[in-house]
Motif scaffolding. Sequence first.
Motif, PDB file in Angstrom:
ATOM      1  N   GLY A   1       0.800  -1.236   0.169  1.00 34.29           N
ATOM      2  CA  GLY A   1      -0.136  -0.057  -0.013  1.00 34.29           C
ATOM      3  C   GLY A   1       0.845   1.319  -0.058  1.00 34.29           C
ATOM      4  N   ALA A   2       1.833   1.346   0.663  1.00 33.44           N
ATOM      5  CA  ALA A   2       2.816   2.610   0.793  1.00 33.44           C
ATOM      6  C   ALA A   2       3.553   2.563  -0.521  1.00 33.44           C
ATOM      7  N   ALA A   3       3.912   1.775  -1.089  1.00 35.50           N
ATOM      8  CA  ALA A   3       4.495   1.866  -2.586  1.00 35.50           C
ATOM      9  C   ALA A   3       3.463   2.239  -3.292  1.00 35.50           C
ATOM     10  N   ALA A   4       1.979   1.637  -3.377  1.00 33.19           N
ATOM     11  CA  ALA A   4       1.127   2.410  -4.295  1.00 33.19           C
ATOM     12  C   ALA A   4       0.839   3.910  -4.223  1.00 33.19           C
ATOM     13  N   LEU A   5       0.998   4.111  -2.718  1.00 39.01           N
ATOM     14  CA  LEU A   5       0.628   5.557  -2.340  1.00 39.01           C
ATOM     15  C   LEU A   5       1.666   6.740  -2.880  1.00 39.01           C
ATOM     16  N   ARG A   6       2.965   6.079  -2.904  1.00 35.03           N
ATOM     17  CA  ARG A   6       3.920   6.955  -3.345  1.00 35.03           C
ATOM     18  C   ARG A   6       3.805   7.081  -5.045  1.00 35.03           C
ATOM     19  N   HIS A   7       3.537   5.839  -5.290  1.00 36.13           N
ATOM     20  CA  HIS A   7       3.334   5.897  -6.979  1.00 36.13           C
ATOM     21  C   HIS A   7       2.423   6.650  -7.540  1.00 36.13           C
TER      22      HIS A   7
ATOM     23  N   ALA B   1       9.993   4.348   8.090  1.00 38.32           N
ATOM     24  CA  ALA B   1       9.837   3.246   7.386  1.00 38.32           C
ATOM     25  C   ALA B   1       8.642   2.609   7.395  1.00 38.32           C
ATOM     26  N   LYS B   2       7.695   3.119   8.456  1.00 39.16           N
ATOM     27  CA  LYS B   2       6.449   2.630   8.684  1.00 39.16           C
ATOM     28  C   LYS B   2       5.106   3.556   8.632  1.00 39.16           C
ATOM     29  N   ALA B   3       5.701   4.655   7.789  1.00 42.05           N
ATOM     30  CA  ALA B   3       4.260   5.399   7.540  1.00 42.05           C
ATOM     31  C   ALA B   3       4.556   5.938   6.248  1.00 42.05           C
ATOM     32  N   ALA B   4       3.311   6.324   5.679  1.00 47.00           N
ATOM     33  CA  ALA B   4       3.229   6.880   4.384  1.00 47.00           C
ATOM     34  C   ALA B   4       2.037   7.684   4.553  1.00 47.00           C
ATOM     35  N   CYS B   5       2.000   9.002   3.499  1.00 47.00           N
ATOM     36  CA  CYS B   5       0.923   9.886   3.655  1.00 47.00           C
ATOM     37  C   CYS B   5       0.959  10.744   2.252  1.00 47.00           C
ATOM     38  N   LEU B   6      -0.215  11.010   1.917  1.00 41.02           N
ATOM     39  CA  LEU B   6      -0.357  11.911   0.601  1.00 41.02           C
ATOM     40  C   LEU B   6      -1.392  12.726   0.810  1.00 41.02           C
ATOM     41  N   GLU B   7      -1.426  13.981   0.524  1.00 40.67           N
ATOM     42  CA  GLU B   7      -2.426  15.052   0.504  1.00 40.67           C
ATOM     43  C   GLU B   7      -2.916  15.400  -0.837  1.00 40.67           C
ATOM     44  N   GLU B   8      -4.160  15.575  -1.068  1.00 37.35           N
ATOM     45  CA  GLU B   8      -4.771  16.244  -2.258  1.00 37.35           C
ATOM     46  C   GLU B   8      -4.675  17.479  -2.159  1.00 37.35           C
ATOM     47  N   THR B   9      -4.006  18.085  -3.365  1.00 33.41           N
ATOM     48  CA  THR B   9      -3.180  19.420  -3.306  1.00 33.41           C
ATOM     49  C   THR B   9      -4.379  20.457  -3.149  1.00 33.41           C
ATOM     50  N   ARG B  10      -5.757  20.147  -4.163  1.00 32.97           N
ATOM     51  CA  ARG B  10      -6.743  21.205  -4.261  1.00 32.97           C
ATOM     52  C   ARG B  10      -7.372  21.347  -2.650  1.00 32.97           C
ATOM     53  N   ALA B  11      -7.712  20.068  -2.123  1.00 30.90           N
ATOM     54  CA  ALA B  11      -8.800  20.276  -1.004  1.00 30.90           C
ATOM     55  C   ALA B  11      -8.060  19.842   0.320  1.00 30.90           C
ATOM     56  N   GLY B  12      -6.835  19.454   0.351  1.00 30.55           N
ATOM     57  CA  GLY B  12      -6.293  19.108   1.601  1.00 30.55           C
ATOM     58  C   GLY B  12      -6.686  17.745   1.944  1.00 30.55           C
ATOM     59  N   ARG B  13      -7.316  16.995   1.518  1.00 28.14           N
ATOM     60  CA  ARG B  13      -7.807  15.688   1.780  1.00 28.14           C
ATOM     61  C   ARG B  13      -6.454  14.737   2.127  1.00 28.14           C
ATOM     62  N   ARG B  14      -6.541  13.648   2.817  1.00 29.33           N
ATOM     63  CA  ARG B  14      -5.342  12.919   3.151  1.00 29.33           C
ATOM     64  C   ARG B  14      -5.541  11.599   3.049  1.00 29.33           C
ATOM     65  N   LEU B  15      -4.546  10.784   2.482  1.00 31.72           N
ATOM     66  CA  LEU B  15      -4.642   9.286   2.760  1.00 31.72           C
ATOM     67  C   LEU B  15      -3.530   8.879   3.274  1.00 31.72           C
ATOM     68  N   GLU B  16      -3.506   7.918   4.260  1.00 27.18           N
ATOM     69  CA  GLU B  16      -2.422   7.724   5.205  1.00 27.18           C
ATOM     70  C   GLU B  16      -2.313   6.229   5.369  1.00 27.18           C
ATOM     71  N   PHE B  17      -1.302   5.713   5.532  1.00 23.36           N
ATOM     72  CA  PHE B  17      -0.904   4.043   6.033  1.00 23.36           C
ATOM     73  C   PHE B  17      -0.026   4.198   7.146  1.00 23.36           C
TER      74      PHE B  17
END
Length: 347
Positions: free
Chosen positions: A117-123, A147-163
């Motif tokens: 999941g972390a690799a997919a998030l970064r991809h 090494a045990k956390a990954a997070c992205l933020e949607e640029t427009r709205a600031g929404r977050r997906l985190e593992f």
Amino acid sequence: GVLRTMDAAFGDGLIGETGYEIAAAKCCSAAEKAEARQRGSSLLYGELLPDGVTKAMNRQRLGGALPSRPPAAAAGGAVVLELGSGSGKVAMQVFLQCPEVSHVLGVELVQSRYAIGAAALRHLCSLKPEAYRGVQPTAVPGGVDAAKAACLEETRAGRRLEFQCADFFSLGLDLASKSDVIFFAVHIPCKLFPQLCKMLAKAKEGCRLFTYHALDSIWWVDQPCPFRQCEANVQESDTFSTSWSPQGYRFYVYVCDRGQKVPEIAGGLRNETFSEWQPIWDEACQAYYFHNHETEESQWEAPHQAGCWRAEWSPEYSAYFFWHELSGHAQWEPPKCLADLGWTTSA
């Protein structure tokens, strides 16, 4: 669309996998398998298919906890917590498909599954840099291990997906009181049910819960259960597509409703019905053997323990009695979980 985006993020045709040999089922290392055996748990794995996630998130089920429309700011959106998020496909689909959700957090104990999941998030961030960017994960007690956390933020709205790669009893369940939706589509050892229920008892009012277990079979605490089953989910035919059962598997959907005059789900420390064991008839041997759904082990001898009950021999009375570990209660009559395995008081 959502599935095309997910397919690009995960790659290798991982979206919609079926069977028992999917990628997140095969990725575990020997060390992870040994650790699971030591915990008394199983690494048997499956996941909701995209159609199952879409059905789970409709308004009659989990989606009833979401705002009626996407909020103007991320702070006004819903929080979705997935306990035992595996490869992260469910969490990512909810994030991409539901703009009413401001934060999705998936917590997974097994490092190799978390890593998918972390690799997919970064991809995803690298595929759509104009839409998403990598950011610092939510701070947790003791600090965040990169090494045990990954997070992205949607640029427009600031929404977050985190593992996060962690035991959800130390990170995740503590967020039950702040979550609008909780996915708990995993099987855990029954000895952990009381701890689980104590945390779920703190759920936010209106929170919706998607679970592998029927709450009336695992609510092994005296605290009142605040949940009731969603009307759309009451019928046994309400099933959800999974990798191991694409035609549908039974899950349970609840809403936290403390306004119930009489709680729908009765608690009880001494549950006598739950068993992790299943007797299975072997035609060739003309005998039953016993299969444990928690450890995936089988044996011919009738188990001495089921749920939190144990069969104990009394030399004084030359008979078996039955002892409940959590309460210390003992009785001569076998509880149903052990009676179903053939136990009586006689030798």
